[in-house]
Motif scaffolding. Structure first.
Motif, PDB file in Angstrom:
ATOM      1  N   ILE A  55      27.690 -96.423 -12.791  1.00 24.82           N
ATOM      2  CA  ILE A  55      27.589 -95.235 -11.934  1.00 24.82           C
ATOM      3  C   ILE A  55      26.730 -95.578 -10.721  1.00 24.82           C
ATOM      4  O   ILE A  55      25.620 -96.101 -10.868  1.00 24.82           O
ATOM      5  N   MET A  56      27.243 -95.297  -9.553  1.00 21.95           N
ATOM      6  CA  MET A  56      26.504 -95.568  -8.322  1.00 21.95           C
ATOM      7  C   MET A  56      25.639 -94.355  -7.980  1.00 21.95           C
ATOM      8  O   MET A  56      26.156 -93.255  -7.753  1.00 21.95           O
ATOM      9  N   LEU A  57      24.357 -94.569  -7.944  1.00 21.98           N
ATOM     10  CA  LEU A  57      23.415 -93.521  -7.544  1.00 21.98           C
ATOM     11  C   LEU A  57      23.306 -93.478  -6.026  1.00 21.98           C
ATOM     12  O   LEU A  57      23.679 -94.438  -5.335  1.00 21.98           O
ATOM     13  N   PRO A  58      22.770 -92.393  -5.473  1.00 25.31           N
ATOM     14  CA  PRO A  58      22.443 -92.398  -4.041  1.00 25.31           C
ATOM     15  C   PRO A  58      21.449 -93.516  -3.730  1.00 25.31           C
ATOM     16  O   PRO A  58      20.676 -93.941  -4.594  1.00 25.31           O
ATOM     17  N   SER A  59      21.453 -93.997  -2.512  1.00 28.78           N
ATOM     18  CA  SER A  59      20.584 -95.104  -2.128  1.00 28.78           C
ATOM     19  C   SER A  59      19.131 -94.668  -2.054  1.00 28.78           C
ATOM     20  O   SER A  59      18.816 -93.474  -1.935  1.00 28.78           O
ATOM     21  N   PHE A  60      18.247 -95.653  -2.119  1.00 27.12           N
ATOM     22  CA  PHE A  60      16.819 -95.363  -1.962  1.00 27.12           C
ATOM     23  C   PHE A  60      16.558 -94.684  -0.627  1.00 27.12           C
ATOM     24  O   PHE A  60      15.767 -93.739  -0.538  1.00 27.12           O
ATOM     25  N   GLU A  61      17.208 -95.155   0.418  1.00 30.90           N
ATOM     26  CA  GLU A  61      17.013 -94.574   1.742  1.00 30.90           C
ATOM     27  C   GLU A  61      17.384 -93.092   1.751  1.00 30.90           C
ATOM     28  O   GLU A  61      16.716 -92.267   2.388  1.00 30.90           O
ATOM     29  N   ASP A  62      18.436 -92.737   1.021  1.00 34.72           N
ATOM     30  CA  ASP A  62      18.874 -91.332   0.978  1.00 34.72           C
ATOM     31  C   ASP A  62      17.933 -90.466   0.135  1.00 34.72           C
ATOM     32  O   ASP A  62      17.586 -89.357   0.532  1.00 34.72           O
ATOM     33  N   VAL A  63      17.553 -90.952  -1.049  1.00 35.23           N
ATOM     34  CA  VAL A  63      16.702 -90.116  -1.914  1.00 35.23           C
ATOM     35  C   VAL A  63      15.291 -89.976  -1.355  1.00 35.23           C
ATOM     36  O   VAL A  63      14.599 -88.991  -1.623  1.00 35.23           O
ATOM     37  N   SER A  64      14.861 -90.958  -0.566  1.00 30.10           N
ATOM     38  CA  SER A  64      13.510 -90.890  -0.013  1.00 30.10           C
ATOM     39  C   SER A  64      13.441 -90.018   1.235  1.00 30.10           C
ATOM     40  O   SER A  64      12.349 -89.664   1.686  1.00 30.10           O
ATOM     41  N   SER A  65      14.602 -89.638   1.763  1.00 26.61           N
ATOM     42  CA  SER A  65      14.602 -88.828   2.984  1.00 26.61           C
ATOM     43  C   SER A  65      15.166 -87.422   2.784  1.00 26.61           C
ATOM     44  O   SER A  65      15.049 -86.578   3.669  1.00 26.61           O
ATOM     45  N   ASP A  66      15.753 -87.170   1.610  1.00 17.73           N
ATOM     46  CA  ASP A  66      16.375 -85.862   1.388  1.00 17.73           C
ATOM     47  C   ASP A  66      16.108 -85.402  -0.042  1.00 17.73           C
ATOM     48  O   ASP A  66      16.511 -86.069  -1.005  1.00 17.73           O
ATOM     49  N   LYS A  67      15.441 -84.250  -0.202  1.00 19.69           N
ATOM     50  CA  LYS A  67      15.042 -83.773  -1.528  1.00 19.69           C
ATOM     51  C   LYS A  67      16.226 -83.319  -2.365  1.00 19.69           C
ATOM     52  O   LYS A  67      16.214 -83.464  -3.600  1.00 19.69           O
ATOM     53  N   VAL A  68      17.243 -82.770  -1.735  1.00 19.93           N
ATOM     54  CA  VAL A  68      18.431 -82.358  -2.483  1.00 19.93           C
ATOM     55  C   VAL A  68      19.101 -83.585  -3.106  1.00 19.93           C
ATOM     56  O   VAL A  68      19.498 -83.580  -4.279  1.00 19.93           O
ATOM     57  N   THR A  69      19.204 -84.651  -2.323  1.00 14.48           N
ATOM     58  CA  THR A  69      19.785 -85.894  -2.834  1.00 14.48           C
ATOM     59  C   THR A  69      18.930 -86.468  -3.951  1.00 14.48           C
ATOM     60  O   THR A  69      19.450 -86.973  -4.953  1.00 14.48           O
ATOM     61  N   TYR A  70      17.616 -86.396  -3.783  1.00 15.84           N
ATOM     62  CA  TYR A  70      16.714 -86.872  -4.843  1.00 15.84           C
ATOM     63  C   TYR A  70      16.977 -86.113  -6.143  1.00 15.84           C
ATOM     64  O   TYR A  70      17.071 -86.710  -7.225  1.00 15.84           O
ATOM     65  N   ALA A  71      17.075 -84.782  -6.055  1.00 14.18           N
ATOM     66  CA  ALA A  71      17.304 -83.960  -7.239  1.00 14.18           C
ATOM     67  C   ALA A  71      18.627 -84.327  -7.908  1.00 14.18           C
ATOM     68  O   ALA A  71      18.723 -84.409  -9.140  1.00 14.18           O
ATOM     69  N   LYS A  72      19.667 -84.552  -7.107  1.00 14.23           N
ATOM     70  CA  LYS A  72      20.962 -84.924  -7.669  1.00 14.23           C
ATOM     71  C   LYS A  72      20.874 -86.276  -8.387  1.00 14.23           C
ATOM     72  O   LYS A  72      21.425 -86.449  -9.480  1.00 14.23           O
ATOM     73  N   SER A  73      20.178 -87.229  -7.765  1.00 16.14           N
ATOM     74  CA  SER A  73      20.034 -88.544  -8.368  1.00 16.14           C
ATOM     75  C   SER A  73      19.269 -88.462  -9.681  1.00 16.14           C
ATOM     76  O   SER A  73      19.653 -89.067 -10.689  1.00 16.14           O
ATOM     77  N   PHE A  74      18.180 -87.684  -9.675  1.00 17.34           N
ATOM     78  CA  PHE A  74      17.395 -87.564 -10.903  1.00 17.34           C
ATOM     79  C   PHE A  74      18.214 -86.886 -11.995  1.00 17.34           C
ATOM     80  O   PHE A  74      18.108 -87.246 -13.170  1.00 17.34           O
ATOM     81  N   GLY A  75      19.038 -85.907 -11.617  1.00 18.96           N
ATOM     82  CA  GLY A  75      19.890 -85.246 -12.596  1.00 18.96           C
ATOM     83  C   GLY A  75      20.823 -86.213 -13.291  1.00 18.96           C
ATOM     84  O   GLY A  75      21.062 -86.118 -14.505  1.00 18.96           O
ATOM     85  N   ILE A  76      21.355 -87.171 -12.544  1.00 18.52           N
ATOM     86  CA  ILE A  76      22.224 -88.195 -13.137  1.00 18.52           C
ATOM     87  C   ILE A  76      21.420 -89.058 -14.098  1.00 18.52           C
ATOM     88  O   ILE A  76      21.846 -89.330 -15.229  1.00 18.52           O
ATOM     89  N   PRO A 132      16.985 -80.119 -11.277  1.00 21.14           N
ATOM     90  CA  PRO A 132      18.106 -81.071 -11.208  1.00 21.14           C
ATOM     91  C   PRO A 132      19.225 -80.785 -12.195  1.00 21.14           C
ATOM     92  O   PRO A 132      20.328 -81.306 -12.031  1.00 21.14           O
ATOM     93  N   ARG A 133      18.963 -79.968 -13.203  1.00 20.60           N
ATOM     94  CA  ARG A 133      20.013 -79.683 -14.190  1.00 20.60           C
ATOM     95  C   ARG A 133      21.112 -78.805 -13.626  1.00 20.60           C
ATOM     96  O   ARG A 133      22.286 -78.986 -13.947  1.00 20.60           O
ATOM     97  N   ASP A 134      20.745 -77.828 -12.798  1.00 18.53           N
ATOM     98  CA  ASP A 134      21.762 -76.936 -12.237  1.00 18.53           C
ATOM     99  C   ASP A 134      21.602 -76.717 -10.729  1.00 18.53           C
ATOM    100  O   ASP A 134      22.318 -75.929 -10.129  1.00 18.53           O
ATOM    101  N   MET A 135      20.648 -77.444 -10.124  1.00 21.24           N
ATOM    102  CA  MET A 135      20.385 -77.403  -8.682  1.00 21.24           C
ATOM    103  C   MET A 135      19.919 -76.026  -8.204  1.00 21.24           C
ATOM    104  O   MET A 135      20.030 -75.696  -7.018  1.00 21.24           O
ATOM    105  N   SER A 136      19.366 -75.224  -9.115  1.00 21.08           N
ATOM    106  CA  SER A 136      18.807 -73.925  -8.723  1.00 21.08           C
ATOM    107  C   SER A 136      17.419 -74.119  -8.124  1.00 21.08           C
ATOM    108  O   SER A 136      16.723 -75.104  -8.414  1.00 21.08           O
TER     109      SER A 136
END
Length: 604
Positions: free
Chosen positions: A213-234, A537-541
């Motif tokens: 499974i390809m996670l979002p990149s470090f550059e993306d998760v370190s600059s966007d909290k929504v992306t971080y939450a999605k990555s952590f959820g995975i 991160p479980r439901d993005m609420s």
């Protein structure tokens, strides 16, 4: 061999070794007890015939200590110790701690901040071509990009910052043996990309088998909290050996790859781990190591936890599948303990992450693992939950009947919701009658259902039923034993109204906590992801998070509203929340009005 492992070159040479196979570097003092991960890993390697030297708390200001044994034949093993070095050094308010229970005489300052990184860099400086393997709790929970509370930013995988060859995460008995045997067979560390429970760096993804499974990149998760939450959820859904996939996190020019977690230990393997020839104390080079006190006369009976509290890192480190030692193994360790001249007849604890878990939560876990998107006990007990205390009770009875044992206590966490779901009261009665040392510590953590839902803890109503039943059983048996609830302020989901609800509950039960734990955002927990992102991160609420020092101080003060030092913070909290009804002179009031409050007189 039953001696301590060599800690000096002279001790190594005295064994007839010209060169060690491994040098284990630890941020803790050297304690050869199975409650210390370093002892388990080094004794496991020793049992397989490898020569291991132990380098405890080296001086990181020079290279001299790191060259003490020379370059090991197979590699350096590096850990910060039993806890994360930053947690060890700093309180939740980021103030430097004055004591370190894992260091000589409890003295602070014997290890660096971010010990795994510092030690690894020093080894690389001393031996550029050395094989460096990192592990333990600090490495395990920082294996992919992670929010770092102390820097207040997202940091890279610790494998990158440490410039190590391989990272072992989780409980590492199986991993370390496989790695050691592969290295001993002449396989270079760069080719050890196939082992469960490991993380490695790679440039060419074509070398990986399909299905990752390809996670979002470090550059993306370190600059966007929504992306971080999605990555952590995975990541959160891939912490189980049976159903996890390989996770790949891109960086500029390379990838960090996390293989699936290691399989749970069988009971025989678990027993073998605890049958190794530990000295069960600290090395004689020290006068005293305080951390030994909590474990010296205690027994670890299980590993893993399906309670899965969101603020706990066990989900990411030990996993949710329960592994247990046999009664015979625990009885044998108890008999060894009884021979200790300082043993006074009291076994202080028989437990683990959760003492009353002695089997997987349901029949399917042994084959299919824990459910990726469901929890066993929250928001209520799963219909497939297996609730049975009979094995644990049988174990406690056997231990308390040993010659030389006066009492067997249970001091590690009792999961009270699991206890309440048991329709058979036998264990609860036996616990109250025979296994409580004056007070039972339990962890409701909060009383507001809004907060409890974000903690993954049972609702208030169940806790209150537990309290009533506990008090009833004590009264029935003529016991005068207390409950000590662990409570937490400022957890994600907790606003001032929730904190006030908790204060009102403490008022009603006439309890003032001696110590208050403010939520501590440590790596590898769902709650920390909520704290950083304001998202579940479980439901993005969206999740409310108290972040300002002032609001966190108010929430903490409300839990100790009777303390005169907290008056002004409590007053501010009540005014901010428009709860002036709690300022007055009647029974429901938390504090008196300003001008009507008199601080206690100083004693002469």
């Amino acid at each position: 061999m039953s001696d301590f492992l060599p800690t000096t070159k002279e001790e190594m040479l005295a064994r007839g070794w010209e060169q060690p196979d491994f040098v284990y570097i630890s941020g803790d003092a050297y304690v050869d007890h199975p409650s210390f991960g370093a002892a388990i890993i080094t004794r496991t390697l020793e049992s397989r015939g490898f020569k291991v030297c132990f380098l405890a708390q080296p001086d990181w200001h020079s290279l001299e200590d790191f060259k003490r044994f020379g370059k090991p034949r197979l590699g350096f093993l590096i850990s910060s110790g039993n806890i994360d070095s930053m947690v060890n050094h700093y309180s939740v308010s980021k103030k430097r701690r004055k004591k370190d229970s894992y260091s000589p005489n409890g003295e602070a300052g014997h290890r660096p901040d971010r010990a795994v990184i510092v030690y690894s860099q020093k080894v690389r400086e001393a031996y550029k071509d050395a094989t460096i393997l990192i592990g333990g709790i600090e490495a395990s929970l920082r294996r992919l990009s992670h929010y770092d509370y102390w820097d207040d930013k997202v940091r890279k995988s610790i494998l990158v910052d440490a410039n190590a060859d391989l990272l072992m995460y989780g409980m590492g008995e199986n991993s370390i043996v496989e790695i050691a045997e592969a290295l001993d067979a002449g396989i270079d560390a760069q080719y050890l990309t196939y082992l469960d429970g490991t993380v490695f760096k790679i440039k060419d993804l074509s070398l990986l088998p399909e299905g990752y499974i390809m996670l979002p990149s470090f550059e993306d998760v370190s600059s966007d909290k929504v992306t971080y939450a999605k990555s952590f959820g995975i990541q959160y859904r891939h912490t189980d050996h049976f159903n996890a996939k390989t996770l790949v996190e891109p960086y500029e020019g390379f990838y960090i790859v996390q293989n699936r977690p290691n399989r749970p230990l069988t009971q025989i393997e678990f027993d073998d781990t605890y049958a190794l020839p530990y000295q069960r104390t600290y090395h004689p080079m020290y006068d005293y190591i305080p951390a030994i006190e909590e474990v010296r006369f205690s027994l670890i009976s299980n590993r893993g936890c399906f309670g899965a509290c969101n603020f706990c890192a066990l989900n990411f480190h030990q996993g949710r599948i329960i592994q247990t030692r046999s009664h015979e193994s625990l009885i044998q360790e108890a008999k060894t303990m009884i021979q200790d001249p300082d043993f006074k007849g009291y076994i202080h604890d028989v437990g683990g992450p959760t003492a009353n878990f002695r089997s997987p939560s349901c029949e399917k876990q042994a084959e299919h693992g824990a459910c990726p998107t469901k929890q066993c006990l929250w928001p209520k007990a799963c219909q497939n939950l297996k609730i049975d205390h009979s094995d644990y009770l049988s174990l406690l009875k056997k231990l308390r009947n040993l010659d030389g044992v006066k009492k067997v206590f249970v001091r590690s966490g009792i999961r009270y919701d699991y206890l309440m779901y048991d329709k058979n009261d036998t264990f609860f009665k036996e616990l109250v009658k025979n296994h409580i040392s004056g007070q039972l510590k339990v962890a409701p953590e909060h009383i507001s259902d809004q907060v409890l839902d974000k903690m993954g803890k049972p609702r208030r109503q169940l806790y209150e039923k537990f309290v009533d039943k506990y008090e009833h059983l004590n009264k029935e048996m003529g016991k005068n034993q207390y409950l000590v609830p662990y409570l937490m302020s400022s957890h994600p989901g907790s606003d001032l109204n929730s904190a006030i609800e908790l204060a009102e509950y403490l008022r009603d039960i006439h309890h003032t906590p001696e110590q208050v734990q403010d939520f501590y955002p440590t790596p590898g927990t769902l709650s920390t992801a909520m704290y950083y992102t304001g998202i579940d991160p479980r439901d993005m609420s969206l999740v409310y998070v108290a972040k300002t020092p002032q609001e966190k101080a108010m929430q903490r003060a409300l839990m100790q509203y009777r303390n005169p030092k907290n008056y002004h913070l409590v007053y501010e909290a009540l005014m901010t929340a428009k709860r002036q009804d709690l300022i007055g002179f009647d029974k429901k009031s938390l504090i008196r009005p300003k001008g009507q409050f008199r601080p206690p007189k100083r004693r002469s």
